[in-house]
Scaffold this motif. Structure first.
Motif, PDB file in Angstrom:
ATOM      1  N   LYS A   1      23.278  43.993  56.374  1.00 42.09           N
ATOM      2  CA  LYS A   1      23.578  44.208  54.705  1.00 42.09           C
ATOM      3  C   LYS A   1      22.597  42.963  54.137  1.00 42.09           C
ATOM      4  N   PHE A   2      22.131  43.448  52.845  1.00 40.63           N
ATOM      5  CA  PHE A   2      21.398  42.242  52.090  1.00 40.63           C
ATOM      6  C   PHE A   2      22.303  41.312  51.516  1.00 40.63           C
ATOM      7  N   LEU A   3      22.027  40.026  51.442  1.00 37.38           N
ATOM      8  CA  LEU A   3      23.047  39.207  50.796  1.00 37.38           C
ATOM      9  C   LEU A   3      22.163  38.668  49.429  1.00 37.38           C
ATOM     10  N   ALA A   4      22.547  38.808  48.372  1.00 36.89           N
ATOM     11  CA  ALA A   4      21.935  38.287  47.010  1.00 36.89           C
ATOM     12  C   ALA A   4      22.974  37.133  46.850  1.00 36.89           C
ATOM     13  N   GLY A   5      23.697  36.983  45.722  1.00 41.65           N
ATOM     14  CA  GLY A   5      24.580  35.978  45.317  1.00 41.65           C
ATOM     15  C   GLY A   5      25.740  35.925  46.064  1.00 41.65           C
ATOM     16  N   GLY A   6      26.063  36.703  46.976  1.00 39.24           N
ATOM     17  CA  GLY A   6      27.311  37.169  47.672  1.00 39.24           C
ATOM     18  C   GLY A   6      28.589  36.938  46.793  1.00 39.24           C
ATOM     19  N   GLN A   7      28.897  37.039  45.561  1.00 39.86           N
ATOM     20  CA  GLN A   7      29.791  37.027  44.830  1.00 39.86           C
ATOM     21  C   GLN A   7      30.805  38.073  45.272  1.00 39.86           C
ATOM     22  N   THR A   8      30.229  39.420  45.489  1.00 43.76           N
ATOM     23  CA  THR A   8      30.842  40.373  45.687  1.00 43.76           C
ATOM     24  C   THR A   8      31.033  40.488  47.327  1.00 43.76           C
ATOM     25  N   LEU A   9      29.731  40.431  48.101  1.00 44.96           N
ATOM     26  CA  LEU A   9      29.910  40.824  49.450  1.00 44.96           C
ATOM     27  C   LEU A   9      30.693  39.512  50.217  1.00 44.96           C
ATOM     28  N   LEU A  10      30.543  38.533  49.893  1.00 48.73           N
ATOM     29  CA  LEU A  10      31.319  37.600  50.741  1.00 48.73           C
ATOM     30  C   LEU A  10      32.847  37.835  50.787  1.00 48.73           C
TER      31      LEU A  10
ATOM     32  N   ARG B   1      19.421  34.787  38.832  1.00 48.63           N
ATOM     33  CA  ARG B   1      20.904  34.568  38.883  1.00 48.63           C
ATOM     34  C   ARG B   1      21.329  34.871  37.188  1.00 48.63           C
ATOM     35  N   HIS B   2      22.549  35.247  37.062  1.00 48.61           N
ATOM     36  CA  HIS B   2      23.063  35.628  35.730  1.00 48.61           C
ATOM     37  C   HIS B   2      22.805  34.489  34.700  1.00 48.61           C
ATOM     38  N   ALA B   3      22.968  33.177  35.503  1.00 44.77           N
ATOM     39  CA  ALA B   3      22.712  32.007  34.606  1.00 44.77           C
ATOM     40  C   ALA B   3      21.167  31.825  34.139  1.00 44.77           C
TER      41      ALA B   3
ATOM     42  N   ILE C   1      29.283  36.878  31.870  1.00 43.25           N
ATOM     43  CA  ILE C   1      29.714  37.667  33.211  1.00 43.25           C
ATOM     44  C   ILE C   1      30.651  36.551  34.001  1.00 43.25           C
ATOM     45  N   GLY C   2      31.766  36.814  34.357  1.00 39.32           N
ATOM     46  CA  GLY C   2      32.453  35.940  35.158  1.00 39.32           C
ATOM     47  C   GLY C   2      32.802  34.452  34.715  1.00 39.32           C
ATOM     48  N   ASP C   3      32.427  33.487  35.555  1.00 41.59           N
ATOM     49  CA  ASP C   3      32.585  32.005  35.235  1.00 41.59           C
ATOM     50  C   ASP C   3      31.310  31.389  35.473  1.00 41.59           C
TER      51      ASP C   3
ATOM     52  N   GLY D   1      25.600  34.777  41.303  1.00 44.13           N
ATOM     53  CA  GLY D   1      25.585  36.265  41.197  1.00 44.13           C
ATOM     54  C   GLY D   1      23.938  36.537  40.605  1.00 44.13           C
ATOM     55  N   THR D   2      23.617  37.660  40.802  1.00 45.38           N
ATOM     56  CA  THR D   2      22.181  38.190  40.529  1.00 45.38           C
ATOM     57  C   THR D   2      22.281  39.595  39.896  1.00 45.38           C
ATOM     58  N   ILE D   3      21.185  39.714  39.364  1.00 41.70           N
ATOM     59  CA  ILE D   3      21.183  41.215  38.535  1.00 41.70           C
ATOM     60  C   ILE D   3      20.957  42.366  39.772  1.00 41.70           C
TER      61      ILE D   3
ATOM     62  N   ALA E   1      31.338  46.480  35.841  1.00 40.23           N
ATOM     63  CA  ALA E   1      30.207  45.483  35.757  1.00 40.23           C
ATOM     64  C   ALA E   1      29.677  45.757  34.477  1.00 40.23           C
ATOM     65  N   ASP E   2      29.178  44.793  33.778  1.00 43.40           N
ATOM     66  CA  ASP E   2      28.352  44.405  32.637  1.00 43.40           C
ATOM     67  C   ASP E   2      26.838  45.045  32.670  1.00 43.40           C
ATOM     68  N   TYR E   3      26.185  44.689  33.762  1.00 43.70           N
ATOM     69  CA  TYR E   3      24.734  44.916  33.961  1.00 43.70           C
ATOM     70  C   TYR E   3      24.505  46.477  33.919  1.00 43.70           C
TER      71      TYR E   3
ATOM     72  N   ILE F   1      15.486  48.138  48.791  1.00 39.19           N
ATOM     73  CA  ILE F   1      15.488  46.678  48.295  1.00 39.19           C
ATOM     74  C   ILE F   1      15.090  46.989  46.684  1.00 39.19           C
ATOM     75  N   ILE F   2      15.958  46.389  45.857  1.00 41.36           N
ATOM     76  CA  ILE F   2      15.545  46.248  44.470  1.00 41.36           C
ATOM     77  C   ILE F   2      14.854  45.157  44.473  1.00 41.36           C
ATOM     78  N   THR F   3      13.481  45.170  43.691  1.00 37.72           N
ATOM     79  CA  THR F   3      12.719  44.126  43.572  1.00 37.72           C
ATOM     80  C   THR F   3      12.819  43.434  42.313  1.00 37.72           C
TER      81      THR F   3
ATOM     82  N   SER G   1      40.612  39.827  35.286  1.00 41.64           N
ATOM     83  CA  SER G   1      39.446  39.603  36.119  1.00 41.64           C
ATOM     84  C   SER G   1      38.459  39.237  35.145  1.00 41.64           C
ATOM     85  N   ARG G   2      38.608  39.513  33.711  1.00 40.13           N
ATOM     86  CA  ARG G   2      37.521  39.372  32.816  1.00 40.13           C
ATOM     87  C   ARG G   2      36.141  40.178  33.152  1.00 40.13           C
ATOM     88  N   TYR G   3      36.151  40.969  34.066  1.00 38.05           N
ATOM     89  CA  TYR G   3      35.112  42.216  34.265  1.00 38.05           C
ATOM     90  C   TYR G   3      35.480  43.026  32.785  1.00 38.05           C
ATOM     91  N   ALA G   4      34.599  43.872  32.678  1.00 39.45           N
ATOM     92  CA  ALA G   4      34.962  44.773  31.229  1.00 39.45           C
ATOM     93  C   ALA G   4      35.980  45.886  31.642  1.00 39.45           C
TER      94      ALA G   4
HETATM   95  C1  FAD Z   1      35.333  35.971  40.025  1.00 37.67           C
HETATM   96  C2  FAD Z   1      34.322  36.814  39.609  1.00 37.67           C
HETATM   97  C3  FAD Z   1      34.086  37.412  38.466  1.00 37.67           C
HETATM   98  C4  FAD Z   1      33.113  38.150  38.008  1.00 37.67           C
HETATM   99  N1  FAD Z   1      33.156  38.870  36.947  1.00 37.67           N
HETATM  100  C5  FAD Z   1      32.053  39.627  36.494  1.00 37.67           C
HETATM  101  C6  FAD Z   1      31.820  40.302  35.176  1.00 37.67           C
HETATM  102  O1  FAD Z   1      32.742  39.794  34.286  1.00 37.67           O
HETATM  103  N2  FAD Z   1      31.065  41.198  35.058  1.00 37.67           N
HETATM  104  C7  FAD Z   1      30.213  41.521  36.103  1.00 37.67           C
HETATM  105  O2  FAD Z   1      29.505  42.301  35.725  1.00 37.67           O
HETATM  106  N3  FAD Z   1      30.227  41.103  37.455  1.00 37.67           N
HETATM  107  C8  FAD Z   1      31.286  40.161  37.531  1.00 37.67           C
HETATM  108  N4  FAD Z   1      31.390  39.652  38.748  1.00 37.67           N
HETATM  109  C9  FAD Z   1      30.433  40.227  39.856  1.00 37.67           C
HETATM  110  C10 FAD Z   1      29.315  39.271  39.712  1.00 37.67           C
HETATM  111  O3  FAD Z   1      28.543  39.828  38.849  1.00 37.67           O
HETATM  112  C11 FAD Z   1      28.344  39.563  41.229  1.00 37.67           C
HETATM  113  O4  FAD Z   1      27.342  38.726  41.363  1.00 37.67           O
HETATM  114  C12 FAD Z   1      27.888  41.008  41.500  1.00 37.67           C
HETATM  115  O5  FAD Z   1      28.844  41.868  41.617  1.00 37.67           O
HETATM  116  C13 FAD Z   1      27.004  40.959  42.686  1.00 37.67           C
HETATM  117  O6  FAD Z   1      26.038  40.278  42.669  1.00 37.67           O
HETATM  118  P1  FAD Z   1      25.545  39.219  43.926  1.00 37.67           P
HETATM  119  O7  FAD Z   1      24.276  38.663  43.458  1.00 37.67           O
HETATM  120  O8  FAD Z   1      26.536  38.237  44.052  1.00 37.67           O
HETATM  121  O9  FAD Z   1      25.367  40.360  45.227  1.00 37.67           O
HETATM  122  P2  FAD Z   1      25.996  40.309  46.632  1.00 37.67           P
HETATM  123  O10 FAD Z   1      27.331  40.170  46.590  1.00 37.67           O
HETATM  124  O11 FAD Z   1      25.188  39.521  47.509  1.00 37.67           O
HETATM  125  O12 FAD Z   1      25.704  41.916  46.971  1.00 37.67           O
HETATM  126  C14 FAD Z   1      26.337  42.924  46.302  1.00 37.67           C
HETATM  127  C15 FAD Z   1      25.888  44.270  47.093  1.00 37.67           C
HETATM  128  O13 FAD Z   1      24.450  44.413  46.768  1.00 37.67           O
HETATM  129  C16 FAD Z   1      23.823  44.609  47.806  1.00 37.67           C
HETATM  130  N5  FAD Z   1      22.384  43.921  47.193  1.00 37.67           N
HETATM  131  C17 FAD Z   1      22.174  42.781  46.655  1.00 37.67           C
HETATM  132  N6  FAD Z   1      21.026  42.491  46.477  1.00 37.67           N
HETATM  133  C18 FAD Z   1      20.271  43.674  46.410  1.00 37.67           C
HETATM  134  C19 FAD Z   1      18.853  43.976  46.305  1.00 37.67           C
HETATM  135  N7  FAD Z   1      18.023  43.076  45.582  1.00 37.67           N
HETATM  136  N8  FAD Z   1      18.467  45.194  46.654  1.00 37.67           N
HETATM  137  C20 FAD Z   1      19.736  46.061  47.309  1.00 37.67           C
HETATM  138  N9  FAD Z   1      20.872  45.887  47.531  1.00 37.67           N
HETATM  139  C21 FAD Z   1      21.242  44.600  47.149  1.00 37.67           C
HETATM  140  C22 FAD Z   1      24.071  43.781  48.702  1.00 37.67           C
HETATM  141  O14 FAD Z   1      23.749  44.190  49.921  1.00 37.67           O
HETATM  142  C23 FAD Z   1      25.540  44.091  48.514  1.00 37.67           C
HETATM  143  O15 FAD Z   1      25.915  45.321  49.163  1.00 37.67           O
HETATM  144  C24 FAD Z   1      32.407  38.475  39.266  1.00 37.67           C
HETATM  145  C25 FAD Z   1      32.610  38.243  40.567  1.00 37.67           C
HETATM  146  C26 FAD Z   1      33.402  37.403  40.653  1.00 37.67           C
HETATM  147  C27 FAD Z   1      33.405  36.836  42.066  1.00 37.67           C
END
Ligand code: FAD
Lengths: 262, 786
Positions: free
Chosen positions: A25-34, A73-75, A97-99, A106-108, A119-121, A158-160, A180-183
């Motif tokens: 699996k690709f790892l970006a910000g890991g906020q969902t995957l981890l 990154r979102h920031a 987005i989130g905190d 987290g990444t776009i 999700a917002d994006y 891969i999304i570039t 959760s403060r998601y939408a």
């Molecule tokens: C506490 C908390 C609150 C949050 N609140 C919000 C919110 O309010 N609104 C919102 O929109 N989101 C929210 N999020 C989600 C956050 O925005 C995450 O960052 C986002 O969902 C996933 O991005 P990531 O970079 O962390 O991806 P990862 O967790 O690293 O990856 C997510 C998935 O995308 C795949 N992937 C990643 N990058 C690519 C790429 N370039 N090409 C192809 N596949 C890829 C990975 O393989 C994985 O399957 C929240 C998350 C947390 C933990």
């Protein structure tokens, strides 16, 4: 968490070839995957960290198109002077987005690849008529978000970057899920020439556009134009946080607020 | 007042270590040879465990052992008991089946531990737990307390109709008579939502058997380590008391949930002997949601009777209290003696009759949670009084004042004897602080912005300083609720205070030191507070029920009296004066009318060298202990007023203003008291607007993480205006009443009264989420249009 191999390639090509074997699996910000892996709901045998790939970074305005690298990154997006100038609504969306921890990591690319229904994006991509660029092709936002947690991405694709055409006016109105403060409901509206878009996230199984609202707004871009237009509750989500009726009502309220703010 | 004595705003001494990461919590403790435990928990809310096959688990590399309920049974490790006997109306004792630490027969809630896997690493233990093959026979579940008594589903054979007890308090006939003579009766049905305590630090345990001394040490996240040791020895048969040391080091919040003995700490201790290795377990947040005792969960119908002027004549209450799957340690007393005894509120109510049915359901056990019973009583009383005043067209502040108790002591019809208070004083001050007179203007101004503004009162009372031992004994308590203290003066004059209280956020290291500083005239840096270790402190009852100030500090004060008395004797010899001429002030002993003086450290040193006094008359050393058993509960009370603005389009409530005027008696440290009030209000606002456990009909927890269970956050809250009025508590020498729970007790009705005021009708449930308020506002608008 189960054991896994960790790779940090420095090019898209290497990342792509690493993904060809096994359950990687690709790892970006890991906020969902981890968190998913910690809960043992996902068990990839390898993680391919995209953070070392230069080509996925960067934010740039080229003519009337804003290019945002997948690993932004979102920031970064929230604080980017370029984004704030070009599409302030997008910077504001990222900043909400989130905190701070989530925004720092987290990444776009991760957000839209994941396509969380709340999700917002995805609302910004669909609401601005963005184009998602991958290592293989270009996909219009209208074709990209296919279903709940489903996208048009193929295995190993891969999304570039994401390309946003500049709107004349745009705004995002988000009603937070209190926990959760998601939408719970988020509505992104934009106007570019005669093209008006209204994209809704949080309310249904997948981000969607509201044609009736777009038609009304393309005649006159004002909150008043939306009076009497509602979305059908039947297609919307109902859960412990909000009934479909409440969500349908909020779509109207948030759409009016977004138009007023645009 | 010295700058570190009683009444001073001393910054918390313990915070330096907490905010620099130097605190030492249970999970920070590691011992050589440590192993890890993972619990396999029932995925079903109600199921018979037919078999547990551990073959595959034992084959996982690093897995050391697997234990089940049968192993506990073999070693005669008893189930967790209910610690408070309640008798039903008909005189029969409650039905309180024990909770086996690992399932024996049936699992009764999702999360009930079925087996434990011990591993060399946490990963191995968890992999082992996953590899267990558990065969279940799944039964129908019942989760709704209102349906428990009529359900075909039976949780316990020994509890017919899923009922623990059918209890009553008060005078039924007198109350019925009061209702007959009434001019107006107000009715209210409500539910008090179920909450997850969510302390910041999850529960943790480290059990360690020492073969050399044949004794156990348990590090655990406990609010009362001595009670944990007593229960594990006397009821569970884990080890005799003198062979079991329980240590509760820094504990990161409890809110009640860390009072009780839980299966995990028992199993880690017991199993450490079986595997011959220390065993550690730390809950993750998901486990915390499904294993920490939950709070509240009442369904109530009530009626209140008034005469034509709005004078309250009587109150009738029927409550069904959900105990969850088993009766937790103090669960049975929470909806009875901590609840119905406060139903008189701040009001002179001649007749009260309350019935409480406690029921079992397939949910996590429910026990005391910040306020415990008193928030439930306050919510009911302050809602029904508010509605009564509205129905009768009397201003809610006037209505309350008309009914306030004004003479003390006051005997209520529900056991409690209020000793002191001035309820009008706090209400008047709160009205002034919020500018009650100007409310109409603020409401009109809000309306121009499209917002509905409402105001809500809550005049609460609570019984704290828990509690007189004989009194609680007569009501069914299995323990006495005194507190102990020991003052150890070192030869160089600094002091160690050993206390049976336990600090897990309250700031005892500061406030207790302030008392000592005040009394002995030494700096607070000369004082160390020792707590939380059964090998250091001989015995103690721990911290809950806002008791550590009123009871724990009084014990210290008593021991200080003894230290002072003995030090005076020694000082008399040093100063060659008669003991009756010795005065002790500002840290020095002097002979009255002279300038002859000796300081406290000089006396301390002399106490230990013992050169200058006859040691056949006065024993060497300076160390005194005391036990203090309070003569009454204490009765903190006050008035909170909340103003809310509602966005009728979305139902979002914004707290526009908050005033809290509390009477805690004398205050040791105003800053810490304000902190307690702030935190309490935040928790109460959480209950009122955000927090609420939701189970589906099969007993799965729908709100099992922070993504679904909404906690209050800083941006949900305004800046509070906090003030006090003071009527000193007559039942302890310090005059203090306790402040730990007040905010959580007072705030929910203030919020709901404000919302109902804004929307113009009473039909609101907690948590009043935007959706709930939006629906209610629509109903309100529809009614207004009629
Ligand atoms: C506490 C908390 C609150 C949050 N609140 C919000 C919110 O309010 N609104 C919102 O929109 N989101 C929210 N999020 C989600 C956050 O925005 C995450 O960052 C986002 O969902 C996933 O991005 P990531 O970079 O962390 O991806 P990862 O967790 O690293 O990856 C997510 C998935 O995308 C795949 N992937 C990643 N990058 C690519 C790429 N370039 N090409 C192809 N596949 C890829 C990975 O393989 C994985 O399957 C929240 C998350 C947390 C933990």
């Amino acid at each position: 968490m189960y054991e896994f191999a960790y790779h940090r390639p420095n090019s898209i090509r290497k990342a792509s070839s690493l993904s060809a074997s096994g359950e990687a699996k690709f790892l970006a910000g890991g906020q969902t995957l981890l968190p998913t892996m910690k809960q043992r709901l996902a068990s990839p045998d390898a993680l391919i960290d995209l953070a070392g790939i230069e080509a996925l970074q960067g934010i740039e305005l080229k003519g009337r198109t804003l290019h945002i690298g997948a690993m932004s990154r979102h920031a970064d997006v929230a604080s980017s002077a370029v984004v704030r100038e070009a599409i302030p609504a997008l910077a504001a969306l990222a900043g909400d987005i989130g905190d701070p921890h989530v925004r720092a990591m987290g990444t776009i690319g991760g957000s839209i690849a994941n396509n969380d229904p709340a999700a917002d994006y995805p609302a910004a991509c669909l609401g601005l008529g963005a184009t998602i660029v991958t290592n293989k092709r270009r996909i219009s936002a209208d074709d990209f978000f296919t279903d709940m947690f489903e996208t048009a991405l193929e295995e190993g694709e891969i999304i570039t970057k994401v390309l946003f055409p500049l709107p004349r006016r745009s705004a995002y109105a988000k009603f937070d899920n209190p926990a959760s403060r998601y939408a719970l409901v988020g509505v992104f509206v934009s106007k570019r020439g005669r093209d008006v878009r209204v994209a809704v996230t949080g309310a249904g199984p997948c981000v969607f556009r509201v044609a009736a609202m777009e038609d009304a707004l393309s005649k006159r871009f004002a909150a008043k134009s939306l009076d009497g237009i509602s979305v059908a509750a039947g297609d919307l989500n109902s859960d412990i946080h909000a009934s479909a009726d409440y969500r349908a009502h909020l779509v109207g309220v948030m759409a009016r607020r977004a138009v007023a703010a645009a | 007042m010295s700058n570190t004595g009683i009444g001073a705003r001393v910054a918390r001494l313990e915070d330096q270590r907490f905010i620099t990461g130097a605190g030492k919590y249970t999970d920070d403790v590691n011992v050589a040879g440590q192993t890890y435990a993972a619990f396999a928990r029932s995925e079903h809310a109600h199921a018979t465990v037919k078999s547990v096959d551990s073959k595959a688990a034992l084959a996982v590399p690093g897995v050391i052992a697997v234990f089940t309920g049968a192993d506990l049974e073999k070693d005669a490790i008893g189930p967790l008991p209910a610690g408070w006997m309640i008798h039903s109306k008909d005189g029969s004792p409650m039905n309180a089946p024990g909770h086996p630490c690992l399932v024996q027969g049936k699992a009764r809630y999702v999360g009930d531990p079925v087996a434990v896997v011990i591993g060399e690493s946490l990963a191995a233990a968890r992999a082992g737990a996953e590899a267990l093959a558990i065969d279940y026979d799944v039964h129908e579940a019942v989760t709704d307390p209102a349906k428990a008594r009529s359900s075909a589903t039976q949780l316990h054979d020994s509890a017919p109709k899923n009922t623990c007890y059918e209890w009553e308090l008060g005078d039924k006939a007198a109350t019925a008579a009061a209702f007959k003579s009434a001019k107006h009766v107000t009715k209210l049905s409500l539910s008090n939502n179920r909450l997850v305590p969510n302390p910041m630090e999850p529960r943790s345990a480290l059990g360690n058997y020492d073969a050399g001394t044949d004794s156990f040490t348990l590090y655990t996240t406990s609010q009362n380590p001595h009670v944990a040791r007593l229960v594990m020895s006397a009821f569970l048969n884990v080890a005799p008391e003198h062979k079991l040391r329980v240590i509760a080091p820094d504990v990161g919040g409890g809110f009640g949930s860390k009072i009780y003995v839980y299966p995990e700490e028992v199993v880690c201790t017991w199993a450490s002997k079986k595997v011959g290795r220390p065993i550690k377990w730390t809950a993750d947040r998901t486990e915390a949601f499904i294993t920490d005792a939950h709070g509240r969960d009442h369904v109530t119908n009530a009626e209140i009777a008034m005469d034509e002027r709005g004078k309250i004549l009587g109150l009738k209450v029927h409550t069904t209290a959900n105990l969850g799957g088993y009766p937790s340690l103090f669960a049975t007393c929470v909806p009875t003696y901590l609840y119905a005894t406060l139903l008189s509120g701040q009001y002179d109510i001649p007749a009260i009759y309350a019935e409480v049915d406690a029921v079992y359901t397939n949910t996590v056990p429910v026990d005391a949670y910040r306020g415990a019973g008193r928030p439930e009583a306050t919510f009911l009383v302050e809602r029904i009084v508010e509605i009564a005043s509205r129905e009768m067209g009397i201003d809610p502040a006037t209505f309350r004042k008309r009914n306030f108790i004004k003479k003390f002591p006051h005997q209520t019809p529900v056991i409690m004897n209020y000793d002191a208070g001035d309820y009008a004083a706090s209400l008047n001050k709160a009205c002034e602080l919020i500018d009650y007179k100007g409310f109409g203007k603020r409401r009109r101004e809000a309306a121009r912005r499209g917002k509905l503004r409402g105001i809500g009162f809550s005049c609460y009372i609570e019984a704290c300083g828990i509690a007189p031992s004989a009194a609680v004994g007569s009501l069914g308590a299995g323990v006495g609720l005194w507190e102990s203290a020991e003052v150890r003066v070192n030869p160089t004059g600094n002091v160690e205070i050993l206390t049976g209280s336990h600090s897990h956020g309250q700031g005892h290291e500061t406030t207790f030191a302030q008392l000592v500083s005040d009394r002995l005239g030494i700096g607070i840096d000369q004082v160390t507070i020792v707590h939380g270790d059964t090998d250091k402190v001989q015995f103690g009852m721990g911290t809950y029920g806002s008791r550590s100030g009123a009871v724990g500090m009084t014990a210290i004060s008593k021991a200080l009296d003894k230290v002072e008395a003995k030090a005076k004797k020694i000082a008399a010899h040093l100063l060659e004066a008669s003991e009756s001429d010795i005065e002790f002030k500002d840290g020095a002993f002097s002979v009255s009318g002279t300038d002859k003086k000796v300081t406290f450290p000089e006396v301390s040193l002399n106490a230990y060298v013992a050169h200058k006094f006859p040691s056949d008359e006065i024993e060497p050393g300076l160390k005194e202990g005391a036990f203090h058993d309070p003569s009454n509960f204490t009765f903190p009370a006050g008035c909170h007023i909340c103003e809310i603005e509602i966005d009728p389009e979305t139902g979002v409530c914004e707290i526009a203003d908050w005033v809290a005027v509390d009477d805690f008696g004398n205050v040791i440290n105003p800053m810490i008291v304000e902190g307690q009030v702030h935190g309490g209000i935040a928790q109460g606002v959480g209950q009122a607007l955000m927090e609420g456990v939701s189970y589906d009909s099969s007993g799965q927890l729908m709100t099992g993480s922070f993504m679904d269970y909404c906690m209050p956050r800083a941006d949900n809250l305004p800046s509070f205006k906090v003030d006090t009025t003071v009527t000193p508590c007559p039942s302890n020498p310090l005059g203090i009443k306790g402040c730990g729970e007040a905010g959580a007790i007072a705030s929910p009705p203030a919020v709901i009264n404000a919302i109902t005021d804004a929307i113009g009708h009473e039909n609101i449930t907690m948590p009043a989420t935007p959706q709930v308020v939006w629906q209610a506002a629509r109903q309100g608008a529809a009614r207004a249009a009629e």
